[in-house]
Design an enzyme around this catalytic site. Sequence first.
Site, PDB file in Angstrom:
ATOM      1  N   TYR A   1      71.356   2.086  54.838  1.00 17.87           N
ATOM      2  CA  TYR A   1      72.294   2.636  55.811  1.00 17.87           C
ATOM      3  C   TYR A   1      72.669   4.057  55.406  1.00 17.87           C
ATOM      4  CZ  TYR A   1      76.671   3.322  58.367  1.00 17.87           C
ATOM      5  OH  TYR A   1      77.667   3.827  59.150  1.00 17.87           O
ATOM      6  N   ASP A   6      66.247   2.719  74.491  1.00 17.26           N
ATOM      7  CA  ASP A   6      65.921   2.248  73.145  1.00 17.26           C
ATOM      8  C   ASP A   6      65.591   3.484  72.324  1.00 17.26           C
ATOM      9  OD1 ASP A   6      64.881   1.255  70.811  1.00 17.26           O
ATOM     10  OD2 ASP A   6      63.311   0.050  71.749  1.00 17.26           O
ATOM     11  N   ASN A  46      75.261   7.867  68.995  1.00 21.47           N
ATOM     12  CA  ASN A  46      76.104   6.842  68.395  1.00 21.47           C
ATOM     13  C   ASN A  46      75.354   5.540  68.124  1.00 21.47           C
ATOM     14  OD1 ASN A  46      78.812   5.285  68.038  1.00 21.47           O
ATOM     15  ND2 ASN A  46      77.841   4.266  69.772  1.00 21.47           N
ATOM     16  N   LYS A  86      72.018   7.695  57.318  1.00 21.45           N
ATOM     17  CA  LYS A  86      73.139   8.560  57.700  1.00 21.45           C
ATOM     18  C   LYS A  86      73.114   9.888  56.941  1.00 21.45           C
ATOM     19  CE  LYS A  86      75.187   5.894  60.734  1.00 21.45           C
ATOM     20  NZ  LYS A  86      75.209   6.249  62.177  1.00 21.45           N
TER      21      LYS A  86
END
Length: 301
Positions: A167, A68, A95, A171
Amino acid sequence: MDFTPNSTRYNLPSDAVWFITGCSSGIGQGIAKYVTAHPTYRLVATARKTAALDAIADGPRVLKVALDVTSQSSVDAAVAAAVDRFGRLDVVINNAGYSLWGDTEAATEEQERRQIETLFWGTVRVSKHAVRVMRDENPKSGGRQGGIILNVTSMGGFLAVPGGAFYHAGKFAVEGFTEAFAKEVRPEWNINFCIIEPGGVSTNFTGSSMDVCQGHPAYLKDAPARLLEQYMMSSGTASGWSDIGLIAKAIDKLVTSGDRIPIRLPLGSDSYGAIVHEVELVKKDLEDFKELSNSTIPTSK
């Protein structure tokens, strides 16, 4: 001062140990399957629960570990298990992740924090361990120092679209972190970083790997995020997306070429084209507002 990252060429060992997060589905699972099919590579496949790794073949060169990425103790234990089994790490692929989609004003603080915790802090935790192992542990196993850390963002780590604010925040943070860390490591350590920026990939990213916010009443059906949602969910959209097997093959070619490792690699013609277009837009703004940008420097008397 020259802070150019990845200044030395890298040669991957023939029996390289790959450590991949987020192998329960999608890109992570695709790369893991590719690695297990290789005759000499060794694999550490991770997911929150090892039962989710059943699609990946078992074998003496495969270690499946629960991980995790939002838990420091879980990351510590997974890396320790990998080093205990194989003695080294050669390719580490961050990933693990999912997307939070919807109107920015509609997202809850819990959703926002969970998104950043997974995308950004998970990558940070694993990357710091990876550098330590590649520098300090790899030489102990009789091999050489060094390795490659691949942090998977997407073209959404370079440019943003409506509906993906958190998001993109996660990133973008990974890309800045990766660039800075890559410039910190000493060349003689032989540690290279690369940001992998896929475009659309034939996975379940817009399905089970997506958390959707409740719609905000101020944003109508023709709002930019609604229009993009309709496009993403339409039946023909995925026809031009990348194949997972070809993604894995491209990554293997990247790390085995013996050439220099770029700091970022778009994968897919959609990602490549969108990033080139974004660079052109940035360049235009720089030129159009050059005089204003430089106006803050006092002129000499």
